[in-house]
Write a protein that holds these residues in place. Structure first.
Motif, short mmCIF file in Angstrom:
data_model
loop_
_atom_site.label_atom_id
_atom_site.label_comp_id
_atom_site.label_asym_id
_atom_site.label_seq_id
_atom_site.Cartn_x
_atom_site.Cartn_y
_atom_site.Cartn_z
N ARG A 1 0.84 -1.22 0.00
CA ARG A 1 0.00 0.00 0.00
C ARG A 1 0.86 1.26 0.00
O ARG A 1 0.48 2.30 0.55
CB ARG A 1 -0.92 0.00 1.22
N SER A 2 2.07 1.16 -0.60
CA SER A 2 2.96 2.32 -0.56
C SER A 2 2.43 3.45 -1.43
O SER A 2 1.66 3.25 -2.36
CB SER A 2 4.36 1.93 -1.04
N SER B 1 1.27 -5.43 5.53
CA SER B 1 1.97 -6.31 6.47
C SER B 1 1.07 -6.81 7.60
O SER B 1 1.42 -7.76 8.28
CB SER B 1 3.19 -5.58 7.04
P1 NDP Z 1 7.57 -0.08 0.35
O1 NDP Z 1 8.58 -0.71 1.25
O2 NDP Z 1 7.36 1.39 0.39
O3 NDP Z 1 6.15 -0.76 0.66
C1 NDP Z 1 6.03 -2.13 0.82
C2 NDP Z 1 4.59 -2.48 1.10
O4 NDP Z 1 4.50 -3.89 1.21
C3 NDP Z 1 4.03 -1.87 2.38
O5 NDP Z 1 2.70 -1.45 2.19
C4 NDP Z 1 4.11 -3.05 3.37
O6 NDP Z 1 3.08 -3.05 4.33
C5 NDP Z 1 3.90 -4.23 2.46
N1 NDP Z 1 4.54 -5.44 2.97
C6 NDP Z 1 5.84 -5.60 3.33
N2 NDP Z 1 6.05 -6.86 3.76
C7 NDP Z 1 4.88 -7.51 3.65
C8 NDP Z 1 4.47 -8.82 3.93
N3 NDP Z 1 5.32 -9.74 4.42
N4 NDP Z 1 3.18 -9.15 3.73
C9 NDP Z 1 2.32 -8.23 3.23
N5 NDP Z 1 2.64 -6.97 2.93
C10 NDP Z 1 3.91 -6.60 3.15
O7 NDP Z 1 7.94 -0.58 -1.11
P2 NDP Z 1 7.53 0.03 -2.57
O8 NDP Z 1 6.06 -0.01 -2.74
O9 NDP Z 1 8.26 1.28 -2.81
O10 NDP Z 1 8.20 -1.08 -3.49
C11 NDP Z 1 7.78 -2.43 -3.46
C12 NDP Z 1 8.70 -3.25 -4.32
O11 NDP Z 1 8.58 -2.78 -5.68
C13 NDP Z 1 10.18 -3.09 -3.98
O12 NDP Z 1 10.83 -4.34 -4.21
C14 NDP Z 1 10.69 -2.06 -4.97
O13 NDP Z 1 12.07 -2.22 -5.25
C15 NDP Z 1 9.86 -2.40 -6.18
N6 NDP Z 1 9.65 -1.28 -7.12
C16 NDP Z 1 9.79 -1.56 -8.44
C17 NDP Z 1 9.57 -0.59 -9.40
C18 NDP Z 1 9.69 -0.94 -10.83
O14 NDP Z 1 9.83 -0.07 -11.67
N7 NDP Z 1 9.61 -2.21 -11.18
C19 NDP Z 1 9.22 0.80 -9.01
C20 NDP Z 1 9.00 0.96 -7.59
C21 NDP Z 1 9.23 -0.05 -6.70
P3 NDP Z 1 2.92 -1.88 5.46
O15 NDP Z 1 2.33 -0.71 4.73
O16 NDP Z 1 1.98 -2.48 6.44
O17 NDP Z 1 4.30 -1.62 5.99
#
Ligand code: NDP
Length: 313
Positions: free
Chosen positions: A172-173, A196
């Protein structure tokens, strides 16, 4: 079942070709009306993070390839928030700059939120400004974040029906999960957003016709998360750095092993590719799936910011 790969490169190239054609049309209009109209993107980079410099260079290069004007502003690692705000203000004031991108992450002494919020919303080609986030929430025209918007383009151009689909977004970022959930909702998917604290994640995920994984957890989404035939979009970018993970995720794949031996790692998303291949109908590989779309959509956003601000052809 063996899933069909959704490769991002072809979709990204199609988007870039469309942008280049439109940029050429704008230039032609400029010739007739004796005014210069070239969409301009300014990228601001602070410090010497090597990965950030690679990202910015490829943005600059893509601008050049498509006929956009680009300007790269490099600031030292000890830049203050006030100095960066001044740089953004000067770019806000220049008419020939249509898009402003401040490369993240910024050094810790800088207030990133303050900086992002200082960008003129009409030039906010990353789509992170609260005004653009609000417009997205309300489904009003505005600049949308590049990666989520690219995923929608990929689904559309691959003939995957969004309307009426059950979509589950893991993450949910502000960058990916939240805006993508809103985009899918506005396209009439029935959307569940997980994070998470979600209980029984695999069961919720396995109800999805369209499953998006954007959590940054190496290969966590395995076959048990995937409904047979579902479309799986893997946004995650993680590194496999151990032989045991290499074998767990890629078996005896010689290409992966060679990449691993050459660089000491290979890239993987949030989805276990073995599980996805067995169960999904379509899925995006990592690398080569969602990745190439982000820059293509940045170019599209810069063009769109230009035509909205300065008038289209
Ligand atoms: P963030 O760390 O900002 O957000 C991660 C999200 O995932 C949060 O909402 C978190 O929950 C949730 N989360 C983490 N662990 C778990 C779990 N075990 N179970 C369920 N939910 C979980 O990351 P981003 O959104 O910025 O990026 C996500 C991925 O995408 C990264 O690997 C990044 O490198 C990649 N990315 C790729 C791009 C591309 O162009 N392909 C561009 C941008 C990102 P909570 O909110 O509760 O903490």
């Amino acid at each position: 079942m063996s899933a069909e790969l959704l490769e991002g490169a072809g979709v990204a190239q199609a988007i870039k070709d469309e942008v280049a054609a439109e940029v050429a049309r704008l230039a032609e209009r400029g010739l007739h009306k004796k005014e210069i109209l070239v969409p301009g993107l300014a990228t601001v980079i602070v410090g010497d993070d090597p990965a950030s410099h690679i990202y910015v260079s490829s943005k600059v290069k893509t601008c050049q390839q498509l006929g956009l004007y680009s300007e790269k502003i490099e600031l030292p690692a000890n830049t203050t928030t006030a100095e960066l705000l001044e740089t953004v203000a000067s770019l806000n004031a220049r008419d020939e700059i249509d898009g402003i991108l401040v490369q993240m992450p910024l050094p810790s002494q800088i207030d990133s939120t303050k900086v992002l919020n200082s960008i003129d919303p009409s030039k906010d080609v990353d789509g992170f400004h609260p005004v653009n986030v609000g417009r997205l929430a309300l489904n009003e025209p505005g600049l949308r974040p590049c990666t989520p918007a690219g995923i929608i383009e990929m689904l559309d151009r691959s003939g995957i029906e969004i309307s009426g689909a059950r979509a589950v977004v893991l993450g949910r970022s502000r960058l990916v999960g939240l805006p993508l959930s809103l985009l899918l909702l506005h396209r009439n998917a029935t959307v569940t957003v997980c994070h998470s604290r979600t209980k029984d994640l695999a069961r919720v995920a396995s109800e999805a016709d369209i499953l998006v994984a954007a959590i940054g957890r190496i290969g966590m989404v395995d076959a048990g998360y995937i409904k047979p035939g579902a479309t799986v979009i893997d946004v995650g970018i993680n590194k496999v750095t151990t032989i045991s993970d290499l074998e767990r995720f890629f078996g005896d794949d010689a290409g992966r092993r060679a990449a691993f031996e050459k660089r000491g790692y290979t890239l993987i998303g949030d989805v276990n590719p073995r599980g996805a291949t067995e169960v999904a109908g379509h899925f995006t590989p990592v690398p080569g799936g969602v990745g190439p779309l982000t820059i293509a959509m940045l170019m599209k956003n810069t063009l769109s910011a230009c035509t909205v601000r300065r008038g289209g052809p």
